[in-house]
Design a protein around this motif. Structure first.
Motif, mmCIF file in Angstrom:
data_model
loop_
_atom_site.group_PDB
_atom_site.id
_atom_site.type_symbol
_atom_site.label_atom_id
_atom_site.label_comp_id
_atom_site.label_asym_id
_atom_site.label_seq_id
_atom_site.Cartn_x
_atom_site.Cartn_y
_atom_site.Cartn_z
ATOM 1 N N PHE A 160 0.830 -1.205 0.000
ATOM 2 C CA PHE A 160 0.000 0.000 0.000
ATOM 3 C C PHE A 160 0.867 1.258 0.000
ATOM 4 C CE2 PHE A 160 -2.730 3.012 2.551
ATOM 5 C CZ PHE A 160 -3.645 3.266 1.537
ATOM 6 N N SER A 161 1.909 1.254 0.810
ATOM 7 C CA SER A 161 2.776 2.435 0.884
ATOM 8 C C SER A 161 3.567 2.617 -0.408
ATOM 9 C CB SER A 161 3.721 2.321 2.084
ATOM 10 O OG SER A 161 4.629 1.247 1.928
ATOM 11 N N LEU A 162 4.096 1.528 -0.971
ATOM 12 C CA LEU A 162 4.882 1.625 -2.200
ATOM 13 C C LEU A 162 4.022 2.068 -3.380
ATOM 14 C CD1 LEU A 162 7.098 -1.595 -1.922
ATOM 15 C CD2 LEU A 162 7.781 0.778 -1.507
ATOM 16 N N ALA A 163 2.753 1.677 -3.374
ATOM 17 C CA ALA A 163 1.872 2.000 -4.493
ATOM 18 C C ALA A 163 1.531 3.477 -4.573
ATOM 19 C CB ALA A 163 0.581 1.183 -4.397
ATOM 20 N N HIS A 164 1.874 4.253 -3.535
ATOM 21 C CA HIS A 164 1.648 5.695 -3.600
ATOM 22 C C HIS A 164 2.713 6.396 -4.450
ATOM 23 C CE1 HIS A 164 -1.224 4.924 -0.393
ATOM 24 N NE2 HIS A 164 -1.688 6.150 -0.579
ATOM 25 N N PHE A 165 3.803 5.695 -4.776
ATOM 26 C CA PHE A 165 4.857 6.214 -5.658
ATOM 27 C C PHE A 165 5.441 7.537 -5.158
ATOM 28 C CE2 PHE A 165 1.712 4.056 -8.480
ATOM 29 C CZ PHE A 165 2.470 2.941 -8.779
ATOM 30 N N ASN A 166 5.379 7.780 -3.876
ATOM 31 C CA ASN A 166 5.852 9.053 -3.336
ATOM 32 C C ASN A 166 6.502 8.805 -1.978
ATOM 33 O OD1 ASN A 166 6.319 11.765 -2.967
ATOM 34 N ND2 ASN A 166 4.230 12.231 -2.314
ATOM 35 N N PRO A 167 7.831 8.906 -1.864
ATOM 36 C CA PRO A 167 8.508 8.625 -0.595
ATOM 37 C C PRO A 167 7.955 9.408 0.587
ATOM 38 C CG PRO A 167 10.113 8.834 -2.359
ATOM 39 C CD PRO A 167 8.789 9.221 -2.948
ATOM 40 N N ALA A 168 7.548 10.657 0.372
ATOM 41 C CA ALA A 168 7.056 11.482 1.473
ATOM 42 C C ALA A 168 5.773 10.926 2.084
ATOM 43 C CB ALA A 168 6.816 12.914 0.994
ATOM 44 N N GLN A 169 4.990 10.189 1.313
ATOM 45 C CA GLN A 169 3.736 9.631 1.792
ATOM 46 C C GLN A 169 3.878 8.225 2.364
ATOM 47 O OE1 GLN A 169 1.551 10.660 -2.073
ATOM 48 N NE2 GLN A 169 -0.106 10.772 -0.579
ATOM 49 N N MET A 170 4.986 7.564 2.075
ATOM 50 C CA MET A 170 5.086 6.144 2.375
ATOM 51 C C MET A 170 5.028 5.792 3.865
ATOM 52 S SD MET A 170 7.737 4.806 -0.564
ATOM 53 C CE MET A 170 7.247 4.859 -2.287
#
Length: 255
Positions: A160-170
């Motif tokens: 779920f975290s990786l699928a956001h494609f954004n390190p700041a959101q992970m």
């Protein structure tokens, strides 16, 4: 495990392929190469709708009215309360972590700035992501005995975290993924997660319009008082922790 990997690859593939097709058709129709907020919103909406349709029509995610027929209003209510109680502690935690690249900040801001962006972020994103990550991916991982329940929940949270494609959101997405996974495991339904996810994204949309500066910190919101910031974090925890306890008491699967 193979099914879960297949689902995540399909999800990512839909993001890329459908997003590209919308972008291509938009530029052919409008005869412009500029990226606008309307293009981003349209692309996000279409990707979410196609994702929902694919996972439901293939029955990778199976939906049933059994759980909602138990009238689990307490669970849905405390899911929303828990989401609201987690906002300030989450922001405080992110501010005290090492700064990570925010590679989609501009695109995210463009969507949030428009009122139609709420359809994409507040309504469709929670539904499509719960259908995929809890209804399909986590469900398949829970069937892998060697992982155990919490191993499956943790792995689904990583996806779920990786699928956001954004390190700041992970980091934030990973923690929310753990909580949403726990809620799905306890109830067998994606609806508590949809309620939590909806409240979280709706709060992000509202806060953006109240404080549109993306660099604003809690210390600025509370007029430079670190004491007030800590008091706000403590007060929020007094909302979040009892809400989680109430969820623990009320969550159960449909018989």
């Amino acid at each position: 495990m193979k099914k879960a990997i297949c689902y995540i690859l399909v999800f990512v593939g839909l993001q890329i392929v459908v997003g590209y097709l919308v972008d291509y058709l938009w530029k052919q129709i409008t005869h412009t190469t500029d990226t606008t907020n309307y293009l981003l919103i349209t692309s996000t909406v279409v990707v979410s709708i196609v994702t929902i349709a694919v996972f439901l029509l293939t029955r990778w995610t199976k939906v049933s009215p059994k759980w909602i027929r138990t009238r689990p209003w307490n669970v849905l209510f405390w899911s929303v309360v828990a989401s609201l109680g987690a906002i300030i502690p989450s922001l405080w935690m992110q501010e005290h972590m090492p700064e990570l690249p925010n590679i989609v900040e501009q695109e995210f801001d463009m969507i949030l700035a428009d009122r139609w962006g709420y359809v994409a972020i507040g309504l469709l994103a929670p539904l499509s992501e719960e259908i995929v990550f809890r209804g399909a991916i986590l469900k398949s991982l829970l069937g892998v005995e060697r992982l155990g329940a919490w191993g499956a929940i943790a792995l689904s949270a990583v996806f779920f975290s990786l699928a956001h494609f954004n390190p700041a959101q992970m980091p934030h997405a990973f923690l929310i993924g753990l909580l949403l996974g726990w809620m799905y495991w306890r109830t067998g339904s994606i609806l508590p997660g949809v309620a939590y996810h909806w409240a979280n994204n709706s709060a992000a949309y509202i806060l953006y319009h109240v404080y549109p500066d993306p660099d604003i910190k809690l210390i600025h919101v509370f007029k430079g008082s670190e004491q007030h910031v800590l008091m706000a974090v403590a007060f929020s925890l007094l909302i979040l922790l009892p809400a989680l306890y109430q969820l623990h008491l009320w969550m159960r699967r449909a018989q």
